[in-house]
Design a protein around this motif. Structure first.
Motif, mmCIF file in Angstrom:
data_model
loop_
_atom_site.group_PDB
_atom_site.id
_atom_site.type_symbol
_atom_site.label_atom_id
_atom_site.label_comp_id
_atom_site.label_asym_id
_atom_site.label_seq_id
_atom_site.Cartn_x
_atom_site.Cartn_y
_atom_site.Cartn_z
ATOM 1 N N PHE A 4 102.029 71.986 40.278
ATOM 2 C CA PHE A 4 103.074 73.096 39.825
ATOM 3 C C PHE A 4 101.540 73.785 38.826
ATOM 4 N N LYS A 5 100.954 73.254 38.220
ATOM 5 C CA LYS A 5 100.185 73.811 37.037
ATOM 6 C C LYS A 5 98.918 74.733 37.818
ATOM 7 N N TYR A 6 98.879 74.119 39.052
ATOM 8 C CA TYR A 6 97.141 74.606 39.103
ATOM 9 C C TYR A 6 98.189 75.454 40.291
ATOM 10 N N SER A 7 98.982 75.729 40.916
ATOM 11 C CA SER A 7 99.581 76.726 42.029
ATOM 12 C C SER A 7 100.014 78.201 40.917
ATOM 13 N N LYS A 8 100.377 78.166 40.349
ATOM 14 C CA LYS A 8 100.983 79.426 39.237
ATOM 15 C C LYS A 8 100.078 80.090 39.990
ATOM 16 N N SER A 9 100.546 81.765 39.756
ATOM 17 C CA SER A 9 99.774 82.822 39.831
ATOM 18 C C SER A 9 98.408 83.302 39.540
ATOM 19 N N ASP A 10 98.388 83.081 38.003
ATOM 20 C CA ASP A 10 97.221 83.120 37.089
ATOM 21 C C ASP A 10 96.486 81.934 37.363
ATOM 22 N N TYR A 11 96.437 81.513 38.422
ATOM 23 C CA TYR A 11 95.482 80.339 38.865
ATOM 24 C C TYR A 11 94.523 81.255 39.863
ATOM 25 N N TYR A 12 94.527 82.100 40.411
ATOM 26 C CA TYR A 12 94.264 83.176 41.607
ATOM 27 C C TYR A 12 93.811 84.010 41.351
ATOM 28 N N ILE A 13 92.164 84.255 42.440
ATOM 29 C CA ILE A 13 91.411 85.173 42.248
ATOM 30 C C ILE A 13 91.431 85.934 44.059
ATOM 31 N N ASP A 14 91.854 87.787 43.607
ATOM 32 C CA ASP A 14 91.578 88.289 45.108
ATOM 33 C C ASP A 14 90.155 88.677 45.531
ATOM 34 N N LEU A 15 89.725 87.937 46.175
ATOM 35 C CA LEU A 15 88.303 88.438 46.361
ATOM 36 C C LEU A 15 88.470 89.490 47.685
ATOM 37 N N PHE A 16 87.291 90.355 47.851
ATOM 38 C CA PHE A 16 87.125 91.420 49.086
ATOM 39 C C PHE A 16 85.497 90.897 49.335
ATOM 40 N N ILE A 17 85.245 90.039 50.430
ATOM 41 C CA ILE A 17 83.343 89.398 51.022
ATOM 42 C C ILE A 17 83.256 89.891 52.119
ATOM 43 N N ASN A 18 82.192 90.576 52.767
ATOM 44 C CA ASN A 18 81.228 90.895 53.295
ATOM 45 C C ASN A 18 81.966 90.347 54.389
ATOM 46 N N ARG A 19 82.297 90.070 55.930
ATOM 47 C CA ARG A 19 82.186 88.509 57.279
ATOM 48 C C ARG A 19 80.982 88.409 57.778
ATOM 49 N N ILE A 20 79.857 88.853 57.179
ATOM 50 C CA ILE A 20 78.135 88.404 57.226
ATOM 51 C C ILE A 20 78.547 87.809 55.952
ATOM 52 N N ALA A 21 78.480 87.995 55.224
ATOM 53 C CA ALA A 21 78.637 86.724 54.144
ATOM 54 C C ALA A 21 78.813 86.049 54.680
ATOM 55 N N MET A 22 80.149 86.338 55.030
ATOM 56 C CA MET A 22 80.981 85.034 54.372
ATOM 57 C C MET A 22 81.269 84.057 55.308
ATOM 58 N N ILE A 23 80.367 84.546 56.681
ATOM 59 C CA ILE A 23 79.547 83.745 57.640
ATOM 60 C C ILE A 23 78.905 82.218 57.216
ATOM 61 N N SER A 24 77.787 83.044 56.407
ATOM 62 C CA SER A 24 76.487 82.834 55.713
ATOM 63 C C SER A 24 76.870 81.754 54.928
#
Length: 135
Positions: free
Chosen positions: A10-30
């Protein structure tokens, strides 16, 4: 109102424990390749293995959902320590340079949220695995 059966989940599923990222698709594959290679090593802890498998699932599902150049990824801060460790493990390998960029970006969150992240780090391995598998 639902009954809380696992405080840590419960504690670690709260919204303030999340980060939104935008990652390049090629970097993500790496990064996925780095996770695959790290998972093939038999000498990692159970919580690291769980975190790396879960990270790989998150990356793959985010990449499949969207076919643009940058992929939106929502990640729990509990994974920051594992991403940092993955970067250190591959720091001398040029083909995994996207890990350096991701780690450098996430350092801000590691510094700002040191209390919540260190609170997760001191949990025993079984609790970490239980939390990581549910978030």
């Amino acid at each position: 109102m639902s009954v809380i059966t696992d405080f840590y989940q419960f504690k670690y599923s709260k919204s303030d424990y999340y980060i939104d990222l935008f990652i390049n698709r090629i970097a993500m594959i790496s990064i996925e390749d780095a996770l695959d290679e790290r998972l093939s090593n038999q000498y990692i802890s159970k919580d690291a293995q769980c975190a790396y498998m879960r990270l790989k699932e998150l990356l793959q599902s985010s990449r499949v959902e969207n076919d643009s150049l940058y992929v939106d990824l929502k990640i729990n801060k509990c994974y920051l320590k594992y991403i940092k460790n993955l970067y250190y493990y591959f720091s001398d390998r040029q083909e995994y340079s996207p890990l350096k960029a991701l780690n450098d970006y996430l350092q801000v969150f590691l510094i700002n949220d040191i209390e919540s992240i260190s609170a997760f780090s001191i949990l025993n391995e079984e609790i970490k695995v239980r939390v990581l598998s549910k978030i």
